[in-house]
Design a protein around this motif. Sequence first.
Motif, PDB file in Angstrom:
ATOM      1  N   ILE A  73     -22.927 -34.985  -0.685  1.00  0.00           N
ATOM      2  CA  ILE A  73     -23.599 -36.564  -1.343  1.00  0.00           C
ATOM      3  C   ILE A  73     -22.560 -37.406  -1.518  1.00  0.00           C
ATOM      4  O   ILE A  73     -21.588 -37.225  -2.059  1.00  0.00           O
ATOM      5  N   PRO A  74     -22.433 -38.561  -0.598  1.00  0.00           N
ATOM      6  CA  PRO A  74     -21.200 -39.689  -0.643  1.00  0.00           C
ATOM      7  C   PRO A  74     -21.646 -40.266  -1.894  1.00  0.00           C
ATOM      8  O   PRO A  74     -22.746 -40.556  -2.467  1.00  0.00           O
ATOM      9  N   ASP A  75     -20.476 -40.601  -2.570  1.00  0.00           N
ATOM     10  CA  ASP A  75     -20.457 -41.410  -4.082  1.00  0.00           C
ATOM     11  C   ASP A  75     -19.938 -42.748  -3.565  1.00  0.00           C
ATOM     12  O   ASP A  75     -18.924 -43.129  -3.339  1.00  0.00           O
ATOM     13  N   ARG A  76     -20.844 -43.691  -3.437  1.00  0.00           N
ATOM     14  CA  ARG A  76     -20.490 -45.226  -2.970  1.00  0.00           C
ATOM     15  C   ARG A  76     -20.104 -45.856  -4.380  1.00  0.00           C
ATOM     16  O   ARG A  76     -20.334 -45.616  -5.271  1.00  0.00           O
ATOM     17  N   LEU A  85     -20.542 -37.858 -12.327  1.00  0.00           N
ATOM     18  CA  LEU A  85     -19.287 -37.061 -12.223  1.00  0.00           C
ATOM     19  C   LEU A  85     -18.407 -36.479 -13.255  1.00  0.00           C
ATOM     20  O   LEU A  85     -17.963 -35.552 -13.193  1.00  0.00           O
ATOM     21  N   ARG A  86     -18.333 -37.337 -14.156  1.00  0.00           N
ATOM     22  CA  ARG A  86     -17.747 -36.708 -15.557  1.00  0.00           C
ATOM     23  C   ARG A  86     -18.583 -35.122 -15.845  1.00  0.00           C
ATOM     24  O   ARG A  86     -17.760 -34.467 -16.190  1.00  0.00           O
ATOM     25  N   ASN A  87     -19.856 -35.460 -15.836  1.00  0.00           N
ATOM     26  CA  ASN A  87     -20.591 -34.276 -16.270  1.00  0.00           C
ATOM     27  C   ASN A  87     -20.162 -33.045 -15.289  1.00  0.00           C
ATOM     28  O   ASN A  87     -20.087 -31.961 -15.899  1.00  0.00           O
ATOM     29  N   ILE A  88     -20.117 -33.462 -14.240  1.00  0.00           N
ATOM     30  CA  ILE A  88     -20.035 -32.308 -13.027  1.00  0.00           C
ATOM     31  C   ILE A  88     -18.541 -31.607 -13.291  1.00  0.00           C
ATOM     32  O   ILE A  88     -18.303 -30.412 -13.081  1.00  0.00           O
ATOM     33  N   LYS A 133     -16.100 -43.207  -2.411  1.00  0.00           N
ATOM     34  CA  LYS A 133     -14.958 -42.724  -3.041  1.00  0.00           C
ATOM     35  C   LYS A 133     -14.612 -41.347  -3.067  1.00  0.00           C
ATOM     36  O   LYS A 133     -13.407 -40.995  -3.227  1.00  0.00           O
ATOM     37  N   THR A 134     -15.545 -40.595  -3.490  1.00  0.00           N
ATOM     38  CA  THR A 134     -15.703 -39.437  -3.429  1.00  0.00           C
ATOM     39  C   THR A 134     -17.066 -38.603  -2.925  1.00  0.00           C
ATOM     40  O   THR A 134     -17.868 -39.560  -2.367  1.00  0.00           O
ATOM     41  N   VAL A 135     -16.943 -37.340  -2.588  1.00  0.00           N
ATOM     42  CA  VAL A 135     -18.311 -36.687  -2.072  1.00  0.00           C
ATOM     43  C   VAL A 135     -18.548 -35.673  -3.232  1.00  0.00           C
ATOM     44  O   VAL A 135     -17.654 -34.836  -3.441  1.00  0.00           O
ATOM     45  N   ILE A 136     -19.674 -35.309  -3.389  1.00  0.00           N
ATOM     46  CA  ILE A 136     -20.241 -34.250  -4.261  1.00  0.00           C
ATOM     47  C   ILE A 136     -20.969 -33.211  -3.449  1.00  0.00           C
ATOM     48  O   ILE A 136     -21.562 -33.294  -2.335  1.00  0.00           O
TER      49      ILE A 136
END
Length: 201
Positions: A73-76, A85-88, A133-136
Amino acid sequence: MIETIEALEAIYGPANPRSLQKEIPRLNPDYRAFVEASPMIMVATAGPEGLDCSPKGDAPGFVQILDDETLAIPDRPGNNRIDNLRNIIRDPRISLLFIIPGVGETLRVNGRAVISNDEELLSRFSVGGKLPKTVILVTIESVYFHCAKAFVRSALWDPARHVERSKLPSAGQILQHISQGAFDGAAYDRDLPERTKATLY
């Protein structure tokens, strides 16, 4: 107040066997079709700082299937709260709800997630030369579809039931009210369409 599982089950009775049978530990062709058609998901996470449920949307298929047990999952760009993201980072458990316009059934995915900024992985999600910026990365533990009753009851896809945006407070008005007038809500609302367009990716 209902405080025990036994009391709860006494009210609801046993689960419909089909509701259990439809849950599997990986994607099958039917469930893959839902992922590939969905332009919108809800991402739920939990961590020591609290809970988060965030919407993520893009063109259908923006959630890529790396294999039958892995989603990307892309994080735009957003507001940089990055609550999910902090939680993950602290608790990898994640739950996804895939929504498809006009379709009542939804797809639910539960699993564990990690966050990657691998350049090769980011490049898979390039839009107009802009990268997330990142990918989940989600490792699937269970996946199943949810029936359409909630969408039927809410008439969510019925245009006649849609609410005119002007009937609710605007983003600028909300911010102005919360700041007790210290924020220029009118200017914020005026610039919002162009700002949104410029920062989508």
